[in-house]
Motif scaffolding. Sequence first.
Motif, short mmCIF file in Angstrom:
data_model
loop_
_atom_site.label_atom_id
_atom_site.label_comp_id
_atom_site.label_asym_id
_atom_site.label_seq_id
_atom_site.Cartn_x
_atom_site.Cartn_y
_atom_site.Cartn_z
N ASP A 64 -53.36 23.50 17.10
CA ASP A 64 -52.08 23.59 17.82
C ASP A 64 -51.52 25.01 17.78
N GLY A 65 -52.40 25.95 18.00
CA GLY A 65 -51.96 27.34 18.09
C GLY A 65 -51.97 28.11 16.78
N VAL A 66 -52.17 27.39 15.67
CA VAL A 66 -52.14 28.07 14.37
C VAL A 66 -53.57 28.29 13.88
N ASP A 67 -53.87 29.52 13.51
CA ASP A 67 -55.21 29.85 13.02
C ASP A 67 -55.38 29.25 11.61
N ILE A 68 -56.32 28.32 11.45
CA ILE A 68 -56.53 27.69 10.14
C ILE A 68 -57.80 28.23 9.46
N SER A 69 -58.39 29.26 10.05
CA SER A 69 -59.68 29.76 9.56
C SER A 69 -59.65 30.21 8.10
N GLU A 70 -58.50 30.67 7.64
CA GLU A 70 -58.44 31.18 6.27
C GLU A 70 -57.93 30.13 5.29
N LEU A 71 -57.64 28.92 5.75
CA LEU A 71 -57.06 27.92 4.86
C LEU A 71 -58.12 27.24 3.99
N GLU A 72 -57.70 26.78 2.83
CA GLU A 72 -58.58 25.99 1.96
C GLU A 72 -58.83 24.62 2.62
N VAL A 73 -59.85 23.94 2.10
CA VAL A 73 -60.22 22.63 2.65
C VAL A 73 -59.03 21.67 2.62
N ASP A 74 -58.33 21.61 1.48
CA ASP A 74 -57.23 20.65 1.35
C ASP A 74 -56.05 21.03 2.24
#
Lengths: 247, 390
Positions: A64-74
Motif C-alpha cells: 500500500d505504498g510503503v516500502d517493506i523491503s527493509e522490515l523484519e519478518v515479524d
Amino acid sequence: MSLIIENLHATVDGTPILKGLNLEIPAGEVHAIMGPNGSGKSTLSKVVAGHDDYEVTGGRVLLDGVDISELEVDERSRAGIFLAFQYPSEVPGVSNANFLRAARQARLPDGEEIDAVAFYKEMYAKMDELEMDRKFTSRSVNEGFSGGEKKRNEILQMMMLDPRYCLLDETDSGLDIDALKVVAKGVNSMRSEARGFLVITHYQRLLDYIKPDHVHVMADGQIVKSGGAELALELEKSGYDFLKQTA
Amino acid sequence: MTPPSALEAIRAEALAKYESLDWPARNEENWRFGSWKEANLSGLEPVGAGVGIDLPEAIEGAQRFVFHNAELVSGSADSVQLLAHAPELLPQTESRLGSPKLSALHRAQSQHGIVIKTDSGADIEIIHLVSGEGLLTPTVVIIADDGAKVRVLERFISTNDFDATTVLCGADLIAGEGTKVTYLVTQELNANSKLIRLADSRLEALAHAKQAVIHTGAKWVREETYSTVDGMDAKSEILSVAVPTTGQEYDQRTFQHHGARDTYSDLLFKNTLFGKAKTIFSGLIFVDDGAHGTDAYQTCRNLMMTNECEANSMPGLEINADDVKCSHGSTSARVSDEEIFYLQARGIDSKSARNLVAQGFSIEAIEKLEDEQLEALAIEVVARKFAAIE
C-alpha cells in the motif's frame, strides 16, 4: 491499494533466483502464479515474507505504498503480509491456541491484553468453518498433523490474523479433494475488496476452487506471461513447452 | 518413637563417617566436568531461624506444610510424621553417585522434614522457605504401601535475593506393591544459593512412580538421583526440566537400576541453556544379572540458546541380562531457524519466538506429569524464569 513487487532480484548462497520480477496485486484481486519446478515461485513468497536465507540484491516490495523491503519478518507480518507455508513448521510443546494468541497479542499496543473469551469464541467459529476438531486448540502447533490438517491450520491462522495480502505457497500440495474444498472455502470466505491474494500452485485444480482474476507464468526468476483465468487451463492442457519455444 | 539414644547413635555414626571421608575431588569419575570444589561445605554452620513471605497459591486438595528454614510453621501432623519424631526413617542409603561424605553430613545434621507413610493415600505440599547464610538439611521420606496413591509437591523458595544458603536435602521414596506415586520438586532458590539433592527411590512390583524436578534457581545444583525398579512390572518415570542462565551450573547424575525382571524405567531430562549457563548430565542404566525383560530409556536433551552456554552429557548403559530393550541418547541443539521464521511470519518478534519455542521444549517434558495442577505449577515456575531472562 496494492502489493507491488518491483524489479525484485534475490540470490541464495550467491546464486540468482529472482531476476527482476515485477508484479502488482491490487487489493480485491486474486493472482495465481504457475510455473515449472525451479522457476523461483516459492522463493518469491519467502522473499516477500522476509526470509533471511535470501539476499535481496535489487528492487523493492511496496505494501500500500510503503516500502517493506527493509522490515523484519515479524514486522512485515504485522504490516499485513501473510505467508501460508508449503511445509508448515512443527512447534513442539506450544499449543495451537497459545501460538495464535501470541500472534494476536503481538498486534496489540504495549500494555493491552487480548480478550481471551472473545478470542476463543472467534477461533472456535473459524475452526468450525474449516471443519477442524476442537482438540487442535490444545495440540502442539502442527506436530503430528497430517498434510491436510497442517494446511487447514495455515488457513485458520490466516483467518485469525486478518492480513491485507495473503501469499499461498502450494497450499494444495498434500491435500485430497475434500480437504482442498474446505481450504478453498476458507480462502474464498476471506476474499474482499480490502484484501489481495497471491496463489502459488503447480496445478490448475486448485484454481477450480479459488478462481483467480489473473494468472501469471513464472520462469527463471521472472514473470514471462500473464493472462486471465483461462491461461491456467491452457497450461494444464499444453504444459510449459511454449517456454522452450520462446527461449 | 525412637529413644534418644538410638537417634544419637545414628547421628554419631553418620558424623564419624562424615569425618572419615574426603570431599569430592578432581579425579573422581562421578565429578567429571563438575565443580567439585562447590561441594566442599567445610566450615559451614547451620542456618538460624527462618522468616516467612507471602506464600504461593496452594495446590487444591493438598495438605500443606510450610517450613521457615528448619521450623515447621504450618501444617498439622495428623497424616504425616515429622522427621524429628521418626529419625530412624532418615535416609540410610549411602550416596552411590559420588557424594558419600555429603550424605553422611545430611544424616548427621538433618533435624527436620516430613515422613509420609501411608497405606491408603496422601496429597501433600511441602514448602521450604529458605533464608540465611549457612547450611540447611531438610528431608522428605515417602513410604507408600498397599496400593496407596500418593502425590507430593515439594518447593524450595528463597525468601530474599541475597542470602547464600546451601540446601543439602535428602529424598527417599519407597513405592510398595501396586502403589502410584507422583512427586514433583521445584527449585526456586536465589542466585547466590546452592542445592545439593540426594534422591533415592525403590519401586516394588506393580508400583508406578513419576518423579520430576524443575530447576530454575540457585547458582549451583548437584543432584544425584538413584532409582531402583525392584519388582515385576514396576514402572519408574524420572523427569527433569532445567532453565539455567549465566552464573548457574546444574550438575545432575542419575542411575536407573533394574533389579528385577520385567521392569520399566524412562528418564527424560530437558535443559534450556541461556547465557553462559553450564549443565552436566551423567546417567547410567544398569540392568542386573537376571533382570530379563527390562525396558529402559534415558534421554537428555539440551536446547542451546546462546553460543556461550555449555552442556555436558554422559549417557551410559550396562546390561547383564538377556532380552532387554534399552536405549539412551543425548542431543544438543539450537532453536531451528525455520521454526523461528515460521513464528516470525505470524508477527511474533524474534526474541518472543525463541522463548516460545524454548518454553514449548520444557512443556513437552512437563506434560508427562499427567497431573493438571502440577503441570500448571511447573509451567508457571518455568515461565517466570523465562520472563526474568532478558
